[in-house]
Design a protein around this motif. Structure first.
Motif, PDB file in Angstrom:
ATOM      1  N   ILE A   1       0.819  -1.261   0.106  1.00  0.00           N
ATOM      2  CA  ILE A   1      -0.034  -0.110  -0.063  1.00  0.00           C
ATOM      3  C   ILE A   1       0.698   1.251   0.119  1.00  0.00           C
ATOM      4  CG2 ILE A   1      -0.233   0.532   2.617  1.00  0.00           C
ATOM      5  CD1 ILE A   1      -3.328   0.499   1.719  1.00  0.00           C
ATOM      6  N   GLY A   2       2.140   1.036  -0.137  1.00  0.00           N
ATOM      7  CA  GLY A   2       3.031   2.305   0.031  1.00  0.00           C
ATOM      8  C   GLY A   2       2.777   3.335  -1.184  1.00  0.00           C
ATOM      9  N   GLY A   3       2.587   4.604  -0.598  1.00  0.00           N
ATOM     10  CA  GLY A   3       2.236   5.754  -1.763  1.00  0.00           C
ATOM     11  C   GLY A   3       1.000   5.979  -1.949  1.00  0.00           C
ATOM     12  N   ALA A   4      -0.263   5.108  -1.300  1.00  0.00           N
ATOM     13  CA  ALA A   4      -1.436   5.414  -1.302  1.00  0.00           C
ATOM     14  C   ALA A   4      -1.746   6.643  -0.486  1.00  0.00           C
ATOM     15  CB  ALA A   4      -2.268   4.401  -1.072  1.00  0.00           C
ATOM     16  N   PRO A   5      -2.928   7.430  -0.678  1.00  0.00           N
ATOM     17  CA  PRO A   5      -3.242   8.587   0.123  1.00  0.00           C
ATOM     18  C   PRO A   5      -3.563   8.026   1.554  1.00  0.00           C
ATOM     19  CG  PRO A   5      -4.537   8.637  -1.922  1.00  0.00           C
ATOM     20  CD  PRO A   5      -3.761   7.195  -1.876  1.00  0.00           C
ATOM     21  N   PRO A   6      -3.470   8.908   2.464  1.00  0.00           N
ATOM     22  CA  PRO A   6      -3.781   8.216   3.783  1.00  0.00           C
ATOM     23  C   PRO A   6      -5.091   8.136   4.114  1.00  0.00           C
ATOM     24  CG  PRO A   6      -2.276  10.268   3.874  1.00  0.00           C
ATOM     25  CD  PRO A   6      -2.479  10.153   2.650  1.00  0.00           C
ATOM     26  N   ALA A   7      -6.002   8.752   3.418  1.00  0.00           N
ATOM     27  CA  ALA A   7      -7.676   8.629   3.694  1.00  0.00           C
ATOM     28  C   ALA A   7      -7.826   7.150   3.069  1.00  0.00           C
ATOM     29  CB  ALA A   7      -8.197   9.943   2.992  1.00  0.00           C
ATOM     30  N   PHE A   8      -7.248   6.840   2.053  1.00  0.00           N
ATOM     31  CA  PHE A   8      -7.601   5.276   1.237  1.00  0.00           C
ATOM     32  C   PHE A   8      -6.895   4.512   2.255  1.00  0.00           C
ATOM     33  CE2 PHE A   8      -6.317   1.962  -1.402  1.00  0.00           C
ATOM     34  CZ  PHE A   8      -7.296   1.690  -1.850  1.00  0.00           C
ATOM     35  N   VAL A   9      -5.706   4.607   2.807  1.00  0.00           N
ATOM     36  CA  VAL A   9      -5.229   3.559   3.586  1.00  0.00           C
ATOM     37  C   VAL A   9      -6.110   3.400   4.898  1.00  0.00           C
ATOM     38  CG1 VAL A   9      -3.162   3.277   5.268  1.00  0.00           C
ATOM     39  CG2 VAL A   9      -2.673   4.169   2.985  1.00  0.00           C
ATOM     40  N   ALA A  10      -6.509   4.527   5.378  1.00  0.00           N
ATOM     41  CA  ALA A  10      -7.466   4.439   6.529  1.00  0.00           C
ATOM     42  C   ALA A  10      -8.739   3.644   6.362  1.00  0.00           C
ATOM     43  CB  ALA A  10      -7.968   5.689   7.060  1.00  0.00           C
ATOM     44  N   GLU A  11      -9.381   3.785   5.061  1.00  0.00           N
ATOM     45  CA  GLU A  11     -10.353   2.812   4.676  1.00  0.00           C
ATOM     46  C   GLU A  11     -10.095   1.406   4.683  1.00  0.00           C
ATOM     47  OE1 GLU A  11     -13.587   3.789   4.619  1.00  0.00           O
ATOM     48  OE2 GLU A  11     -13.385   5.872   4.991  1.00  0.00           O
ATOM     49  N   VAL A  12      -8.948   1.207   4.196  1.00  0.00           N
ATOM     50  CA  VAL A  12      -8.507  -0.166   3.916  1.00  0.00           C
ATOM     51  C   VAL A  12      -8.188  -0.871   5.154  1.00  0.00           C
ATOM     52  CG1 VAL A  12      -6.596  -1.564   3.239  1.00  0.00           C
ATOM     53  CG2 VAL A  12      -7.453  -0.169   1.432  1.00  0.00           C
TER      54      VAL A  12
ATOM     55  N   VAL B   1     -13.633  -0.099  -1.062  1.00  0.00           N
ATOM     56  CA  VAL B   1     -13.702   0.680  -0.197  1.00  0.00           C
ATOM     57  C   VAL B   1     -13.665   1.958  -0.913  1.00  0.00           C
ATOM     58  CG1 VAL B   1     -12.361  -0.627   1.865  1.00  0.00           C
ATOM     59  CG2 VAL B   1     -11.200   0.763  -0.193  1.00  0.00           C
ATOM     60  N   PRO B   2     -14.207   3.146  -0.421  1.00  0.00           N
ATOM     61  CA  PRO B   2     -14.105   4.386  -1.000  1.00  0.00           C
ATOM     62  C   PRO B   2     -12.638   4.567  -1.637  1.00  0.00           C
ATOM     63  CG  PRO B   2     -15.408   4.701   1.043  1.00  0.00           C
ATOM     64  CD  PRO B   2     -14.628   3.414   1.178  1.00  0.00           C
ATOM     65  N   GLY B   3     -12.700   4.931  -2.985  1.00  0.00           N
ATOM     66  CA  GLY B   3     -11.388   5.114  -3.509  1.00  0.00           C
ATOM     67  C   GLY B   3     -10.562   3.948  -4.199  1.00  0.00           C
ATOM     68  N   GLY B   4     -11.245   2.790  -4.054  1.00  0.00           N
ATOM     69  CA  GLY B   4     -10.624   1.701  -4.599  1.00  0.00           C
ATOM     70  C   GLY B   4     -11.017   0.452  -4.004  1.00  0.00           C
ATOM     71  N   MET B   5     -10.201  -0.546  -3.976  1.00  0.00           N
ATOM     72  CA  MET B   5     -10.553  -1.855  -3.390  1.00  0.00           C
ATOM     73  C   MET B   5      -9.142  -2.705  -3.071  1.00  0.00           C
ATOM     74  SD  MET B   5     -10.268  -4.284  -6.775  1.00  0.00           S
ATOM     75  CE  MET B   5      -9.952  -5.674  -5.760  1.00  0.00           C
TER      76      MET B   5
ATOM     77  N   VAL C   1      -3.817  -3.718  -3.018  1.00  0.00           N
ATOM     78  CA  VAL C   1      -4.661  -2.849  -3.214  1.00  0.00           C
ATOM     79  C   VAL C   1      -4.699  -1.895  -4.472  1.00  0.00           C
ATOM     80  CG1 VAL C   1      -4.561  -2.345  -0.808  1.00  0.00           C
ATOM     81  CG2 VAL C   1      -3.062  -1.018  -2.189  1.00  0.00           C
ATOM     82  N   THR C   2      -5.863  -1.695  -4.715  1.00  0.00           N
ATOM     83  CA  THR C   2      -5.998  -0.810  -6.242  1.00  0.00           C
ATOM     84  C   THR C   2      -6.686   0.481  -5.844  1.00  0.00           C
ATOM     85  OG1 THR C   2      -6.407  -2.755  -7.478  1.00  0.00           O
ATOM     86  CG2 THR C   2      -6.776  -0.965  -8.458  1.00  0.00           C
ATOM     87  N   TYR C   3      -5.949   1.679  -5.875  1.00  0.00           N
ATOM     88  CA  TYR C   3      -6.504   2.883  -5.509  1.00  0.00           C
ATOM     89  C   TYR C   3      -6.546   3.593  -6.947  1.00  0.00           C
ATOM     90  CZ  TYR C   3      -6.565   7.793  -4.287  1.00  0.00           C
ATOM     91  OH  TYR C   3      -7.010   9.011  -4.252  1.00  0.00           O
ATOM     92  N   VAL C   4      -7.930   4.124  -7.145  1.00  0.00           N
ATOM     93  CA  VAL C   4      -8.467   4.559  -8.439  1.00  0.00           C
ATOM     94  C   VAL C   4      -8.463   5.955  -8.140  1.00  0.00           C
ATOM     95  CG1 VAL C   4     -10.270   4.825  -9.975  1.00  0.00           C
ATOM     96  CG2 VAL C   4     -10.127   2.834  -8.520  1.00  0.00           C
TER      97      VAL C   4
END
Length: 83
Positions: free
Chosen positions: A15-26, A59-63, A80-83
């Motif tokens: 998950i490195g480099g993903a936005p903090p809000a997305f990481v929190a959702e995951v 999750v919001p922003g990806g899966m 993880v996949t961040y959109v």
């Protein structure tokens, strides 16, 4: 042993480099999945049989892809996949 989840192979790779809000959702969803598994598999260390299939969790922003291993009493975030 108590139930937990972790990134596999490690957090930076998965998950490195993903936005903090997305990481929190995951991480919030992974916490919920582990709590549900703990209720379903009361003594995971003595679990007999096949492991559940990995699942794609939206999750919001990806899966993300989550694998539950009852004998380890652990869930693994594999991708993880961040959109």
């Amino acid at each position: 042993m108590s139930w937990r989840w972790e990134y596999d192979p490690d957090e930076e790779y998965v998950i490195g480099g993903a936005p903090p809000a997305f990481v929190a959702e995951v991480e919030k969803s992974a916490d919920e999945l582990v709590r549900a598994a703990e209720a379903l598999y009361l003594d995971g260390s003595s679990f007999q049989g096949d492991n559940p299939r990995s699942e794609h969790v939206r999750v919001p922003g990806g899966m993300f892809v989550f694998l539950l291993v009852p004998r380890h009493e652990c869930g693994y975030v594999l991708q993880v996949t961040y959109v």
